[in-house]
Design an enzyme around this catalytic site. Structure first.
Site, PDB file in Angstrom:
ATOM      1  N   LYS A  35     -19.115  -3.333  11.630  1.00 45.77           N
ATOM      2  CA  LYS A  35     -18.034  -4.100  10.857  1.00 45.77           C
ATOM      3  C   LYS A  35     -16.768  -4.041  11.795  1.00 45.77           C
ATOM      4  O   LYS A  35     -16.239  -3.063  11.246  1.00 45.77           O
ATOM      5  CB  LYS A  35     -17.962  -4.551   9.299  1.00 45.77           C
ATOM      6  CG  LYS A  35     -18.961  -5.808   9.083  1.00 45.77           C
ATOM      7  CD  LYS A  35     -18.505  -6.375   7.783  1.00 45.77           C
ATOM      8  CE  LYS A  35     -19.585  -6.604   7.152  1.00 45.77           C
ATOM      9  NZ  LYS A  35     -18.549  -6.279   5.233  1.00 45.77           N
ATOM     10  N   SER A  85      -3.372  -7.632   2.924  1.00 43.84           N
ATOM     11  CA  SER A  85      -3.645  -7.107   4.530  1.00 43.84           C
ATOM     12  C   SER A  85      -4.339  -8.806   5.184  1.00 43.84           C
ATOM     13  O   SER A  85      -3.544  -9.036   6.339  1.00 43.84           O
ATOM     14  CB  SER A  85      -4.220  -6.379   4.570  1.00 43.84           C
ATOM     15  OG  SER A  85      -3.971  -4.887   4.487  1.00 43.84           O
ATOM     16  N   ARG A  98      -2.414  -6.337  -8.359  1.00 40.70           N
ATOM     17  CA  ARG A  98      -0.943  -6.349  -8.221  1.00 40.70           C
ATOM     18  C   ARG A  98      -1.032  -7.501  -9.910  1.00 40.70           C
ATOM     19  O   ARG A  98      -0.403  -8.189 -10.110  1.00 40.70           O
ATOM     20  CB  ARG A  98      -1.253  -7.434  -6.993  1.00 40.70           C
ATOM     21  CG  ARG A  98      -0.860  -6.735  -5.579  1.00 40.70           C
ATOM     22  CD  ARG A  98      -1.251  -7.111  -3.940  1.00 40.70           C
ATOM     23  NE  ARG A  98      -2.942  -6.837  -3.964  1.00 40.70           N
ATOM     24  CZ  ARG A  98      -3.991  -7.379  -2.712  1.00 40.70           C
ATOM     25  NH1 ARG A  98      -3.098  -7.379  -2.279  1.00 40.70           N
ATOM     26  NH2 ARG A  98      -4.839  -7.201  -3.486  1.00 40.70           N
ATOM     27  N   HIS A 128       0.969  -0.944  -0.494  1.00 38.11           N
ATOM     28  CA  HIS A 128       0.192   0.009   0.053  1.00 38.11           C
ATOM     29  C   HIS A 128       0.890   1.325  -0.228  1.00 38.11           C
ATOM     30  O   HIS A 128       0.414   1.847  -0.792  1.00 38.11           O
ATOM     31  CB  HIS A 128      -0.996   0.211   1.605  1.00 38.11           C
ATOM     32  CG  HIS A 128      -2.227  -0.910   0.768  1.00 38.11           C
ATOM     33  ND1 HIS A 128      -1.845  -1.469   2.392  1.00 38.11           N
ATOM     34  CD2 HIS A 128      -2.839  -1.119   0.002  1.00 38.11           C
ATOM     35  CE1 HIS A 128      -2.994  -2.752   2.411  1.00 38.11           C
ATOM     36  NE2 HIS A 128      -3.121  -2.664   0.916  1.00 38.11           N
TER      37      HIS A 128
HETATM   38  P1  ADP Z   1     -10.189  -2.659  -0.348  1.00 35.13           P
HETATM   39  O1  ADP Z   1     -10.803  -3.389   1.098  1.00 35.13           O
HETATM   40  O2  ADP Z   1     -11.091  -1.985  -1.081  1.00 35.13           O
HETATM   41  O3  ADP Z   1      -9.428  -3.730  -1.610  1.00 35.13           O
HETATM   42  P2  ADP Z   1      -6.884  -2.735   0.459  1.00 35.13           P
HETATM   43  O4  ADP Z   1      -6.394  -2.687   1.925  1.00 35.13           O
HETATM   44  O5  ADP Z   1      -7.294  -4.264   0.357  1.00 35.13           O
HETATM   45  O6  ADP Z   1      -8.525  -2.438   0.183  1.00 35.13           O
HETATM   46  O7  ADP Z   1      -6.800  -2.197  -0.822  1.00 35.13           O
HETATM   47  C1  ADP Z   1      -6.639  -1.283  -1.440  1.00 35.13           C
HETATM   48  C2  ADP Z   1      -6.384  -0.960  -2.378  1.00 35.13           C
HETATM   49  O8  ADP Z   1      -5.088  -1.430  -2.868  1.00 35.13           O
HETATM   50  C3  ADP Z   1      -6.322  -1.599  -3.614  1.00 35.13           C
HETATM   51  O9  ADP Z   1      -7.099  -1.124  -4.984  1.00 35.13           O
HETATM   52  C4  ADP Z   1      -5.378  -2.786  -3.464  1.00 35.13           C
HETATM   53  O10 ADP Z   1      -5.408  -3.709  -4.692  1.00 35.13           O
HETATM   54  C5  ADP Z   1      -3.888  -2.091  -3.590  1.00 35.13           C
HETATM   55  N1  ADP Z   1      -3.359  -3.151  -2.475  1.00 35.13           N
HETATM   56  C6  ADP Z   1      -3.946  -3.867  -1.877  1.00 35.13           C
HETATM   57  N2  ADP Z   1      -1.809  -4.624  -1.350  1.00 35.13           N
HETATM   58  C7  ADP Z   1      -1.861  -4.407  -2.385  1.00 35.13           C
HETATM   59  C8  ADP Z   1      -0.241  -4.209  -2.618  1.00 35.13           C
HETATM   60  N3  ADP Z   1       0.654  -5.549  -1.717  1.00 35.13           N
HETATM   61  N4  ADP Z   1       0.342  -4.182  -3.793  1.00 35.13           N
HETATM   62  C9  ADP Z   1      -0.025  -2.778  -4.103  1.00 35.13           C
HETATM   63  N5  ADP Z   1      -1.604  -2.378  -3.771  1.00 35.13           N
HETATM   64  C10 ADP Z   1      -2.080  -3.198  -3.319  1.00 35.13           C
END
Ligand code: ADP
Length: 160
Positions: free
Chosen positions: A41, A128, A90, A17
């Site tokens: 939630k 995450s 990704r 992120h």
């Molecule tokens: P959501 O619950 O909206 O999917 P996330 O916190 O999982 O939120 O992810 C937010 C954004 O960051 C999304 O666009 C996701 O694809 C991207 N993302 C998550 N992990 C990575 C990573 N390792 N590298 C690049 N982008 C990521």
């Protein structure tokens, strides 16, 4: 001035992120990283803790603001005067989901555009949910998350 919103759950924020966020901050005048939450939630970490850990991790990037929001992302974007939604990609699995999300958001709010940034290969597999899984099994998450998250979660789980 182009304002981008980087929305997500960030539960917790990972180095993947942060990588997307830093690139976004080089492209746009201002990036608001916005933690989406649902009052009904709880999630893995409470939303205010997620916000605090992000604030600590991004404190050296001047054009980044950290916030939280409930409800539709496009409504939040309108309220903040943002014209861009920033999202990270990704794999092709992300693509299918993100394509649908981006088209839905655009049909809800014509003035919003989603910009996708591709993650660096070294962050490709970080999510995450995988961080949470490693942590629950008392594994080492230090390579996957910023120091603020590592310190908070390790102390909380008695690992440090
Ligand atoms: P959501 O619950 O909206 O999917 P996330 O916190 O999982 O939120 O992810 C937010 C954004 O960051 C999304 O666009 C996701 O694809 C991207 N993302 C998550 N992990 C990575 C990573 N390792 N590298 C690049 N982008 C990521």
């Amino acid at each position: 001035m182009t304002i981008a919103i980087y929305p997500g759950s960030f539960d917790p924020i990972t180095n993947g992120h942060i990588d997307i966020l830093k690139s976004g901050a080089e492209i746009f005048d201002k990036v608001i990283i916005a933690v989406s939450y649902n009052i009904n939630k709880e999630g893995f970490l409470p939303v205010d803790v997620r916000v605090k850990l992000i604030e600590e991790a991004v404190k050296d990037i001047p054009n980044v603001e950290v916030d939280k929001f409930e409800g539709l992302t496009v409504e939040y974007a309108k309220k903040r005067g943002a014209s861009v939604l920033l999202r990270g990609l990704r794999t092709s699995f992300d693509f299918e989901y993100e394509l649908q999300l981006s088209q839905t958001n655009h049909s809800l709010y014509n003035d919003i555009k989603t910009v996708f940034l591709i993650t660096k290969p070294e962050y490709n597999f970080i999510s995450s949910s995988c961080v949470r899984e490693i942590l629950v099994n008392k594994g080492d998450i230090s390579k996957f998350v910023p120091a603020s998250v590592f310190n908070y979660l390790s102390t909380k789980n008695g690992i440090l």
